[in-house]
Design a protein around this motif. Structure first.
Motif, PDB file in Angstrom:
ATOM      1  N   PHE A 132       3.135  72.443  -6.162  1.00  0.00           N
ATOM      2  CA  PHE A 132       2.645  72.831  -7.487  1.00  0.00           C
ATOM      3  C   PHE A 132       3.038  74.250  -7.903  1.00  0.00           C
ATOM      4  O   PHE A 132       3.377  74.473  -9.071  1.00  0.00           O
ATOM      5  N   PRO A 133       3.017  75.244  -6.991  1.00  0.00           N
ATOM      6  CA  PRO A 133       3.377  76.603  -7.435  1.00  0.00           C
ATOM      7  C   PRO A 133       4.816  76.718  -7.931  1.00  0.00           C
ATOM      8  O   PRO A 133       5.153  77.657  -8.645  1.00  0.00           O
ATOM      9  N   TYR A 134       5.664  75.772  -7.572  1.00  0.00           N
ATOM     10  CA  TYR A 134       7.085  75.888  -7.890  1.00  0.00           C
ATOM     11  C   TYR A 134       7.559  74.902  -8.961  1.00  0.00           C
ATOM     12  O   TYR A 134       8.354  75.266  -9.826  1.00  0.00           O
ATOM     13  N   ILE A 135       7.093  73.657  -8.924  1.00  0.00           N
ATOM     14  CA  ILE A 135       7.541  72.689  -9.931  1.00  0.00           C
ATOM     15  C   ILE A 135       6.369  72.001 -10.631  1.00  0.00           C
ATOM     16  O   ILE A 135       6.592  71.123 -11.461  1.00  0.00           O
ATOM     17  N   GLY A 136       5.153  72.389 -10.325  1.00  0.00           N
ATOM     18  CA  GLY A 136       3.985  71.735 -10.910  1.00  0.00           C
ATOM     19  C   GLY A 136       3.925  71.811 -12.419  1.00  0.00           C
ATOM     20  O   GLY A 136       3.495  70.871 -13.085  1.00  0.00           O
ATOM     21  N   SER A 137       4.375  72.921 -13.002  1.00  0.00           N
ATOM     22  CA  SER A 137       4.303  73.111 -14.452  1.00  0.00           C
ATOM     23  C   SER A 137       5.560  72.636 -15.180  1.00  0.00           C
ATOM     24  O   SER A 137       5.675  72.795 -16.389  1.00  0.00           O
ATOM     25  N   MET A 138       6.490  72.043 -14.436  1.00  0.00           N
ATOM     26  CA  MET A 138       7.722  71.537 -15.059  1.00  0.00           C
ATOM     27  C   MET A 138       7.532  70.102 -15.534  1.00  0.00           C
ATOM     28  O   MET A 138       6.874  69.305 -14.857  1.00  0.00           O
ATOM     29  N   PRO A 139       8.094  69.725 -16.699  1.00  0.00           N
ATOM     30  CA  PRO A 139       8.092  68.312 -17.100  1.00  0.00           C
ATOM     31  C   PRO A 139       8.799  67.503 -16.019  1.00  0.00           C
ATOM     32  O   PRO A 139       9.889  67.881 -15.573  1.00  0.00           O
ATOM     33  N   ILE A 140       8.198  66.427 -15.588  1.00  0.00           N
ATOM     34  CA  ILE A 140       8.744  65.700 -14.447  1.00  0.00           C
ATOM     35  C   ILE A 140      10.146  65.178 -14.717  1.00  0.00           C
ATOM     36  O   ILE A 140      10.958  65.064 -13.801  1.00  0.00           O
ATOM     37  N   ALA A 141      10.453  64.897 -15.984  1.00  0.00           N
ATOM     38  CA  ALA A 141      11.782  64.385 -16.330  1.00  0.00           C
ATOM     39  C   ALA A 141      12.863  65.459 -16.223  1.00  0.00           C
ATOM     40  O   ALA A 141      14.050  65.136 -16.194  1.00  0.00           O
ATOM     41  N   GLU A 142      12.465  66.727 -16.168  1.00  0.00           N
ATOM     42  CA  GLU A 142      13.435  67.817 -16.118  1.00  0.00           C
ATOM     43  C   GLU A 142      13.672  68.334 -14.701  1.00  0.00           C
ATOM     44  O   GLU A 142      14.484  69.230 -14.486  1.00  0.00           O
ATOM     45  N   ILE A 143      12.951  67.786 -13.723  1.00  0.00           N
ATOM     46  CA  ILE A 143      13.098  68.238 -12.340  1.00  0.00           C
ATOM     47  C   ILE A 143      14.342  67.599 -11.735  1.00  0.00           C
ATOM     48  O   ILE A 143      14.483  66.383 -11.714  1.00  0.00           O
ATOM     49  N   SER A 144      15.234  68.438 -11.250  1.00  0.00           N
ATOM     50  CA  SER A 144      16.503  67.962 -10.713  1.00  0.00           C
ATOM     51  C   SER A 144      16.475  67.877  -9.189  1.00  0.00           C
ATOM     52  O   SER A 144      15.565  68.394  -8.537  1.00  0.00           O
ATOM     53  N   ALA A 145      17.508  67.254  -8.656  1.00  0.00           N
ATOM     54  CA  ALA A 145      17.650  67.188  -7.202  1.00  0.00           C
ATOM     55  C   ALA A 145      17.765  68.592  -6.618  1.00  0.00           C
ATOM     56  O   ALA A 145      17.263  68.865  -5.528  1.00  0.00           O
ATOM     57  N   GLN A 146      18.403  69.520  -7.363  1.00  0.00           N
ATOM     58  CA  GLN A 146      18.542  70.894  -6.889  1.00  0.00           C
ATOM     59  C   GLN A 146      17.184  71.588  -6.807  1.00  0.00           C
ATOM     60  O   GLN A 146      16.942  72.369  -5.882  1.00  0.00           O
ATOM     61  N   ASN A 147      16.293  71.311  -7.752  1.00  0.00           N
ATOM     62  CA  ASN A 147      14.931  71.858  -7.682  1.00  0.00           C
ATOM     63  C   ASN A 147      14.240  71.413  -6.400  1.00  0.00           C
ATOM     64  O   ASN A 147      13.567  72.206  -5.726  1.00  0.00           O
ATOM     65  N   ILE A 148      14.392  70.141  -6.068  1.00  0.00           N
ATOM     66  CA  ILE A 148      13.768  69.602  -4.857  1.00  0.00           C
ATOM     67  C   ILE A 148      14.402  70.210  -3.619  1.00  0.00           C
ATOM     68  O   ILE A 148      13.720  70.571  -2.652  1.00  0.00           O
ATOM     69  N   LEU A 149      15.716  70.345  -3.634  1.00  0.00           N
ATOM     70  CA  LEU A 149      16.433  70.930  -2.504  1.00  0.00           C
ATOM     71  C   LEU A 149      15.954  72.352  -2.231  1.00  0.00           C
ATOM     72  O   LEU A 149      15.694  72.738  -1.085  1.00  0.00           O
ATOM     73  N   THR A 150      15.815  73.146  -3.296  1.00  0.00           N
ATOM     74  CA  THR A 150      15.327  74.522  -3.153  1.00  0.00           C
ATOM     75  C   THR A 150      13.912  74.546  -2.593  1.00  0.00           C
ATOM     76  O   THR A 150      13.573  75.366  -1.734  1.00  0.00           O
ATOM     77  N   LEU A 151      13.093  73.629  -3.080  1.00  0.00           N
ATOM     78  CA  LEU A 151      11.705  73.530  -2.621  1.00  0.00           C
ATOM     79  C   LEU A 151      11.643  73.246  -1.121  1.00  0.00           C
ATOM     80  O   LEU A 151      10.899  73.906  -0.376  1.00  0.00           O
ATOM     81  N   LEU A 152      12.439  72.296  -0.648  1.00  0.00           N
ATOM     82  CA  LEU A 152      12.421  71.917   0.768  1.00  0.00           C
ATOM     83  C   LEU A 152      13.004  73.024   1.640  1.00  0.00           C
ATOM     84  O   LEU A 152      12.514  73.273   2.744  1.00  0.00           O
ATOM     85  N   HIS A 153      14.043  73.707   1.148  1.00  0.00           N
ATOM     86  CA  HIS A 153      14.616  74.819   1.911  1.00  0.00           C
ATOM     87  C   HIS A 153      13.596  75.936   2.077  1.00  0.00           C
ATOM     88  O   HIS A 153      13.555  76.614   3.109  1.00  0.00           O
ATOM     89  N   ARG A 154      12.764  76.149   1.054  1.00  0.00           N
ATOM     90  CA  ARG A 154      11.749  77.195   1.121  1.00  0.00           C
ATOM     91  C   ARG A 154      10.758  76.899   2.255  1.00  0.00           C
ATOM     92  O   ARG A 154      10.360  77.785   3.002  1.00  0.00           O
ATOM     93  N   ILE A 155      10.348  75.643   2.368  1.00  0.00           N
ATOM     94  CA  ILE A 155       9.418  75.254   3.433  1.00  0.00           C
ATOM     95  C   ILE A 155      10.110  75.329   4.788  1.00  0.00           C
ATOM     96  O   ILE A 155       9.559  75.847   5.762  1.00  0.00           O
ATOM     97  N   GLU A 156      11.331  74.811   4.837  1.00  0.00           N
ATOM     98  CA  GLU A 156      12.094  74.776   6.088  1.00  0.00           C
ATOM     99  C   GLU A 156      12.329  76.162   6.648  1.00  0.00           C
ATOM    100  O   GLU A 156      12.292  76.375   7.872  1.00  0.00           O
ATOM    101  N   SER A 157      12.538  77.148   5.773  1.00  0.00           N
ATOM    102  CA  SER A 157      12.836  78.511   6.218  1.00  0.00           C
ATOM    103  C   SER A 157      11.669  79.149   6.957  1.00  0.00           C
ATOM    104  O   SER A 157      11.846  80.120   7.688  1.00  0.00           O
ATOM    105  N   LYS A 158      10.474  78.585   6.769  1.00  0.00           N
ATOM    106  CA  LYS A 158       9.284  79.111   7.454  1.00  0.00           C
ATOM    107  C   LYS A 158       9.107  78.484   8.829  1.00  0.00           C
ATOM    108  O   LYS A 158       8.164  78.803   9.550  1.00  0.00           O
ATOM    109  N   GLY A 159       9.997  77.573   9.188  1.00  0.00           N
ATOM    110  CA  GLY A 159       9.917  76.954  10.500  1.00  0.00           C
ATOM    111  C   GLY A 159       9.063  75.709  10.559  1.00  0.00           C
ATOM    112  O   GLY A 159       8.896  75.115  11.622  1.00  0.00           O
ATOM    113  N   THR A 160       8.487  75.300   9.422  1.00  0.00           N
ATOM    114  CA  THR A 160       7.616  74.120   9.407  1.00  0.00           C
ATOM    115  C   THR A 160       8.426  72.895   8.987  1.00  0.00           C
ATOM    116  O   THR A 160       8.306  72.394   7.875  1.00  0.00           O
ATOM    117  N   ILE A 161       9.291  72.428   9.895  1.00  0.00           N
ATOM    118  CA  ILE A 161      10.223  71.352   9.585  1.00  0.00           C
ATOM    119  C   ILE A 161       9.498  70.044   9.307  1.00  0.00           C
ATOM    120  O   ILE A 161       9.838  69.316   8.373  1.00  0.00           O
TER     121      ILE A 161
END
Length: 406
Positions: A132-161
């Protein structure tokens, strides 16, 4: 001849985009990348200009579903309505309802009766903290695969695979629910899965424990450690505080505030070179009180086994873990941090509070000061909850409820 599912599946990608005809102006468009989408080539009722309406990607949209959507679009044309403009207007009118957070909350409530309280709390917590802090306020139709990729990389970088994997799955389910509601045409998470190698292969991470059973076993192993007493207690403090090795090994008595139950680590021993306050749980205070009663002649809380004027060696903790039966593939001391952070994230604690406790320093100076002031009390509650939770897991108990945070 009408198309079949097998014919669409077997349609090869070529050097140029081409269309397969299903009849009645419904086509499957095949792109050089291999993407396949259902389209309707029509002329606007008012101007006669040719337009293309995309129904969605195959196989996210089935052939049967595409034909039903096509029939509805043809009916609009018969009434003199442009189906493409109609679709656009419907999205605009319900823009508030089409935000990712709104759709996700609907999805959570829809599934709540079928889930246990723990599952609902966990899924809700993951979305609240990681998504929610990153894509929660975005219209769901405008969320791209790149948005999701960035989101997952952010979590992954913390070591919580594992958390990244689960968040990916949750997002995919929300997007598929939105497809079902006809708010989007496809699930962008599926494109990310095809574009990336498995998350576990993108980066080598320190070994850590994840399951409640494993954590309970670790707490028992540390309490039953038969090696040197100082090493045993240092390991326990390291687990309960999830601080780094040098921070625990270099811990001095002057840094411990017994009255306020705080450990103030100076900047020179912190990775980010910023002073750090660690709220101490009741369990850690008991350990420190017990160690202090030894009256050993050293400024260090956990001095070297061979000289009280020196700190424990860098390899001491991992050697102790091997002696306790953990291989390097199973666990290392630095993995305590990932174990604790993952447990807290999984149980719904706020990401900002966890990150502050991990001493991941906020670069914005004003925001950093604000976070320090607002998160200390919440971190105090969180650290006590974690210590109680670990002890409860040690005894084979159930998950304890969250403290309320400010």
């Amino acid at each position: 001849m009408l198309l079949t599912v097998k014919k669409i599946e077997r349609a090869p990608a070529k050097s140029r985009t081409y269309d397969l005809n299903d009849g009645n102006a419904l086509y499957v468009r095949i792109k050089p990348t291999g993407g396949k989408s259902f389209i309707y080539r029509f002329r606007r009722p008012d101007t006669g200009k040719q337009r293309v309406l995309t129904y969605g990607m195959f196989p996210d949209i089935s052939l049967k579903e595409a034909r039903l959507m096509h029939a509805e679009a043809k009916a609009l044309i018969a009434k003199g309505i442009d189906p493409s403009e109609n679709k656009k207007q419907n999205r605009i009118q319900s823009s508030g309802e089409n935000l990712f957070k709104s759709i996700a909350e609907q999805w959570l409530e829809r599934n709540k009766p079928d889930w246990s309280q723990k599952t609902y709390r966990t899924n809700s917590g993951r979305l609240t903290n990681h998504v929610f802090p990153y894509i929660g306020s975005m219209p769901i139709a405008e969320i791209s695969a790149q948005n999701i990729l960035t989101l997952l990389h952010r979590i992954e970088s913390k070591g919580t695979i594992e958390t990244a994997r689960r968040v990916s799955s949750l997002c995919s389910q929300v997007f598929r629910y939105a497809v079902f509601l006809d708010k989007i045409e496809y699930d962008p998470v599926q494109r990310v899965k095809k574009a990336l190698p498995p998350l576990s292969k993108t980066k080598k991470h320190r070994a850590y424990l994840n399951s409640p059973k494993e954590i309970g076993g670790l707490v028992r192993a540390l309490e039953g450690y038969t090696g040197h007493y100082i090493v045993k207690q240092a390991l326990r403090v390291g687990l309960y505080t999830f601080t780094r090795s040098i921070e625990v090994r270099g811990m001095e008595w002057d840094e411990v505030d017994f009255e306020n139950k705080e450990w103030r680590i100076p900047a020179e021993r912190m990775k980010m070179k910023e002073p750090h306050i660690v709220p101490l749980s009741r369990q850690v205070m008991d350990i420190l009180t017990e160690v202090k009663a030894l009256n050993h002649p050293s400024n260090y809380v956990f001095p070297s086994i061979f000289s009280t004027a020196k700190i424990l060696s860098e390899n001491t903790f991992n050697v102790a873990l091997r002696r306790s039966g953990y291989t390097k593939e199973q666990l290392c001391f630095h993995g305590f941090r990932a174990t604790c952070a993952t447990r807290l994230y999984e149980q719904g604690w706020a990401g900002d509070v966890i990150e502050r406790q991990l001493a991941h320093v906020e670069r914005n100076g004003v925001k950093a000061s604000y976070n320090h002031a607002t998160h200390l009390e919440n971190r105090r509650k969180m650290m006590q909850w974690l210590a109680d939770d670990f002890d409860n897991l040690r005894d084979g108990g159930k998950v304890i409820p969250l403290y309320k945070t400010a």
